[in-house]
Write an enzyme that holds these catalytic residues in place. Structure first.
Site, PDB file in Angstrom:
ATOM      1  N   ALA A   1       0.862  -1.214  -0.074  1.00  0.00           N
ATOM      2  CA  ALA A   1      -0.071   0.123  -0.254  1.00  0.00           C
ATOM      3  C   ALA A   1       0.919   1.267  -0.162  1.00  0.00           C
ATOM      4  O   ALA A   1       0.418   2.386   0.270  1.00  0.00           O
ATOM      5  CB  ALA A   1      -1.056  -0.177   1.295  1.00  0.00           C
TER       6      ALA A   1
ATOM      7  N   ASN B   1       2.371  -2.214   7.919  1.00  0.00           N
ATOM      8  CA  ASN B   1       3.117  -2.995   7.242  1.00  0.00           C
ATOM      9  C   ASN B   1       4.155  -2.289   6.354  1.00  0.00           C
ATOM     10  O   ASN B   1       5.039  -2.561   5.972  1.00  0.00           O
ATOM     11  CB  ASN B   1       2.472  -4.059   6.727  1.00  0.00           C
ATOM     12  CG  ASN B   1       1.693  -5.031   7.532  1.00  0.00           C
ATOM     13  OD1 ASN B   1       2.510  -5.869   8.152  1.00  0.00           O
ATOM     14  ND2 ASN B   1       0.448  -5.179   7.681  1.00  0.00           N
TER      15      ASN B   1
ATOM     16  N   HIS C   1      -0.131   7.705   3.539  1.00  0.00           N
ATOM     17  CA  HIS C   1       1.125   7.692   3.992  1.00  0.00           C
ATOM     18  C   HIS C   1       2.104   8.786   3.220  1.00  0.00           C
ATOM     19  O   HIS C   1       2.230   8.794   1.860  1.00  0.00           O
ATOM     20  CB  HIS C   1       1.652   6.334   3.613  1.00  0.00           C
ATOM     21  CG  HIS C   1       0.574   5.252   4.056  1.00  0.00           C
ATOM     22  ND1 HIS C   1       0.575   4.869   5.479  1.00  0.00           N
ATOM     23  CD2 HIS C   1       0.064   4.289   3.335  1.00  0.00           C
ATOM     24  CE1 HIS C   1      -0.311   3.739   5.624  1.00  0.00           C
ATOM     25  NE2 HIS C   1      -0.524   3.598   4.308  1.00  0.00           N
TER      26      HIS C   1
HETATM   27  N1  LIG Z   1       2.006  -4.875   2.822  1.00  0.00           N
HETATM   28  C1  LIG Z   1       1.081  -3.972   2.935  1.00  0.00           C
HETATM   29  O1  LIG Z   1       1.243  -3.096   1.979  1.00  0.00           O
HETATM   30  C2  LIG Z   1      -0.276  -4.262   3.640  1.00  0.00           C
HETATM   31  C3  LIG Z   1      -0.362  -5.385   4.266  1.00  0.00           C
HETATM   32  N2  LIG Z   1      -1.605  -5.553   4.712  1.00  0.00           N
HETATM   33  C4  LIG Z   1      -1.746  -7.141   5.754  1.00  0.00           C
HETATM   34  O2  LIG Z   1      -2.041  -8.058   4.666  1.00  0.00           O
HETATM   35  C5  LIG Z   1      -2.633  -9.060   5.630  1.00  0.00           C
HETATM   36  C6  LIG Z   1      -3.932  -9.413   5.034  1.00  0.00           C
HETATM   37  O3  LIG Z   1      -4.775  -8.292   4.687  1.00  0.00           O
HETATM   38  P1  LIG Z   1      -6.297  -8.448   4.315  1.00  0.00           P
HETATM   39  O4  LIG Z   1      -6.455  -9.147   3.001  1.00  0.00           O
HETATM   40  O5  LIG Z   1      -6.824  -7.160   4.487  1.00  0.00           O
HETATM   41  O6  LIG Z   1      -6.875  -9.538   5.565  1.00  0.00           O
HETATM   42  P2  LIG Z   1      -8.426 -10.011   5.752  1.00  0.00           P
HETATM   43  O7  LIG Z   1      -8.964  -9.739   7.058  1.00  0.00           O
HETATM   44  O8  LIG Z   1      -9.305  -9.378   4.697  1.00  0.00           O
HETATM   45  O9  LIG Z   1      -8.215 -11.651   5.186  1.00  0.00           O
HETATM   46  C7  LIG Z   1      -7.372 -12.291   6.048  1.00  0.00           C
HETATM   47  C8  LIG Z   1      -7.721 -13.645   5.524  1.00  0.00           C
HETATM   48  O10 LIG Z   1      -7.009 -14.869   6.091  1.00  0.00           O
HETATM   49  C9  LIG Z   1      -7.837 -15.921   6.476  1.00  0.00           C
HETATM   50  N3  LIG Z   1      -7.226 -16.567   7.939  1.00  0.00           N
HETATM   51  C10 LIG Z   1      -7.439 -16.061   9.077  1.00  0.00           C
HETATM   52  N4  LIG Z   1      -7.102 -17.165   9.844  1.00  0.00           N
HETATM   53  C11 LIG Z   1      -6.591 -17.776   9.188  1.00  0.00           C
HETATM   54  C12 LIG Z   1      -6.044 -19.189   9.152  1.00  0.00           C
HETATM   55  N5  LIG Z   1      -5.554 -19.650  10.397  1.00  0.00           N
HETATM   56  N6  LIG Z   1      -5.725 -20.175   8.333  1.00  0.00           N
HETATM   57  C13 LIG Z   1      -6.125 -19.836   7.264  1.00  0.00           C
HETATM   58  N7  LIG Z   1      -6.529 -18.537   6.890  1.00  0.00           N
HETATM   59  C14 LIG Z   1      -7.017 -17.816   7.797  1.00  0.00           C
HETATM   60  C15 LIG Z   1      -9.069 -15.442   6.849  1.00  0.00           C
HETATM   61  O11 LIG Z   1     -10.025 -16.274   6.489  1.00  0.00           O
HETATM   62  P3  LIG Z   1     -11.755 -16.334   6.742  1.00  0.00           P
HETATM   63  O12 LIG Z   1     -12.078 -15.462   5.300  1.00  0.00           O
HETATM   64  O13 LIG Z   1     -11.993 -17.401   6.660  1.00  0.00           O
HETATM   65  O14 LIG Z   1     -11.778 -15.436   7.810  1.00  0.00           O
HETATM   66  C16 LIG Z   1      -9.119 -14.209   5.501  1.00  0.00           C
HETATM   67  O15 LIG Z   1      -9.567 -14.988   4.449  1.00  0.00           O
HETATM   68  C17 LIG Z   1      -2.864  -8.516   6.809  1.00  0.00           C
HETATM   69  O16 LIG Z   1      -1.798  -8.766   7.707  1.00  0.00           O
HETATM   70  C18 LIG Z   1      -2.781  -6.940   6.663  1.00  0.00           C
HETATM   71  O17 LIG Z   1      -2.313  -6.222   7.859  1.00  0.00           O
HETATM   72  C19 LIG Z   1      -2.774  -4.983   4.632  1.00  0.00           C
HETATM   73  C20 LIG Z   1      -2.497  -3.664   3.909  1.00  0.00           C
HETATM   74  C21 LIG Z   1      -1.557  -3.138   3.474  1.00  0.00           C
HETATM   75  O1  LIG Z   2      -3.667  -0.106   3.697  1.00  0.00           O
HETATM   76  C1  LIG Z   2      -2.668   0.783   3.968  1.00  0.00           C
HETATM   77  O2  LIG Z   2      -2.833   1.892   3.767  1.00  0.00           O
HETATM   78  C2  LIG Z   2      -1.536   0.148   4.868  1.00  0.00           C
HETATM   79  C3  LIG Z   2      -1.718  -0.881   5.764  1.00  0.00           C
HETATM   80  O3  LIG Z   2      -2.916  -1.148   6.238  1.00  0.00           O
HETATM   81  C4  LIG Z   2      -0.598  -1.749   6.277  1.00  0.00           C
HETATM   82  O4  LIG Z   2       0.670  -1.270   5.971  1.00  0.00           O
HETATM   83  O5  LIG Z   2      -0.729  -2.602   7.159  1.00  0.00           O
END
Ligand SMILES: NC(=O)C1=CN([C@@H]2O[C@H](COP(=O)(O)OP(=O)(O)OC[C@H]3O[C@@H](n4cnc5c(N)ncnc54)[C@H](OP(=O)(O)O)[C@@H]3O)[C@@H](O)[C@H]2O)C=CC1
Ligand SMILES: O=C([O-])CC(=O)C(=O)O
Length: 273
Positions: free
Chosen positions: A126, A194, A224
């Site tokens: 992001a 993140n 950001h």
């Molecule tokens: N690097 C970056 O720039 C960014 C990183 N992120 C990070 O990316 C990650 C994912 O974000 P996002 O897609 O929004 O998250 P969501 O909450 O939308 O989705 C998480 C998924 O993980 C699944 N899950 C949870 N527990 C388990 C388990 N034990 N086994 C298997 N699957 C599991 C959930 O399953 P179910 O659907 O069944 O609940 C869901 O499908 C987060 O850590 C977030 O902070 C987010 C934004 C920006």
């Molecule tokens: O989506 C965003 O702006 C950033 C975010 O959540 C992350 O870095 O985990």
């Protein structure tokens, strides 16, 4: 990859805001890549979500993803990060993490990658401008600062808020809720910054990268702003992310960044550092 070789198989760990969008793009078709498996907490719900897919794939446990793919993408809650990353790297796969803050916690994964011939490829996510930060890091960077502003609902539930008794309820003006290192920020806000971890890994590391986090009821986007002072250049960049419908903490562009990152692994031409 040559034009005639088989597509690389991609497994997606997590089927929420990022995972579903990524899997859907793969199912729609990206040259050189094929969706192989997904994982979710609720397997039945995940199978139902794939109903409109051209070629639905198995929904498996996180630990099984590595056996089924060449590239394993992590887009699940930070708590299950290692269950995806460790088997992937031990199997010599390309591991693409989105919960990048966890790389600071599980810093031995790099050694596992080296020992087993795996690779860790971190998408920009992001954020913006990691190409310029990486280029500047080939010279000398004096400072990197990032200021994040999110709507209060995009920060609720963060461990740092609970540990420090900070309430965001009924906030009517911007409030500075964190001012410190990217390492401490990523630890206290594992689902929110993140991007700060990714920035720190691209540049001068998690202890020297400074981070402020504001809860701001006046913003509707996850914003950001980065400022870099280096011997090669001074630059400032900002990005205003539209929160995704499925998870307002996560900017919509994150899934698109993951798609672009995977495309870059197989495309005959790649643009940017
Ligand atoms: N690097 C970056 O720039 C960014 C990183 N992120 C990070 O990316 C990650 C994912 O974000 P996002 O897609 O929004 O998250 P969501 O909450 O939308 O989705 C998480 C998924 O993980 C699944 N899950 C949870 N527990 C388990 C388990 N034990 N086994 C298997 N699957 C599991 C959930 O399953 P179910 O659907 O069944 O609940 C869901 O499908 C987060 O850590 C977030 O902070 C987010 C934004 C920006
Ligand atoms: O989506 C965003 O702006 C950033 C975010 O959540 C992350 O870095 O985990």
């Amino acid at each position: 990859m040559s034009v005639s070789s088989a597509p690389l198989r991609v497994a997606v760990g997590g089927f929420g805001a990022i995972g579903f969008a990524l899997a859907k793009a793969l199912d729609d078709g990206i040259d050189g890549l094929a969706l192989a498996a997904v994982s979710a907490r609720d397997k039945k719900k995940a199978a139902d979500k794939m109903e409109g897919f051209r070629a639905p794939v198995p929904v498996v446990d996180l630990e099984a993803l590595a056996e089924l793919a060449d590239i394993v993408v992590e887009c699940a809650p930070s708590t299950v990060f290692r269950s995806i990353g460790e088997p992937a790297l031990k199997a010599g796969r390309i591991f693409v993490p989105l919960s990048v803050g966890q790389l600071l916690v599980h810093d031995d994964l790099k050694d596992i990658a080296i020992a087993h011939g795996g690779r860790i490829v971190v998408p920009t996510g992001a954020l913006i401008g990691l190409d310029a930060v990486r280029a500047a890091a080939e010279g000398n960077i004096e400072s990197v600062t990032m200021v994040t502003r999110k709507p209060p609902r995009g920060l609720m539930g963060a461990p740092y808020l609970e540990q420090n008794n900070i309430s965001l309820e009924g906030l009517n003006e911007a409030k500075l809720i964190f001012d410190g290192s990217a390492r401490d920020g990523a630890k206290g806000f594992p689902a929110n910054v993140n991007v700060a971890a990714a920035l720190s890994l691209a540049g001068i590391g998690p202890d020297r990268t400074r981070l402020q986090i504001w809860a701001d009821p006046a913003v509707t986007r996850n914003t950001h702003r980065i400022e870099v002072e280096a011997d090669s250049a001074r630059f400032a960049m900002s990005i205003e992310n539209v929160p995704s419908e499925e998870n307002p903490k996560t900017g919509k562009i994150t899934a698109l960044s993951a798609i672009a990152c995977l495309r870059g692994l197989v495309a005959p031409m790649r643009v940017g550092t």
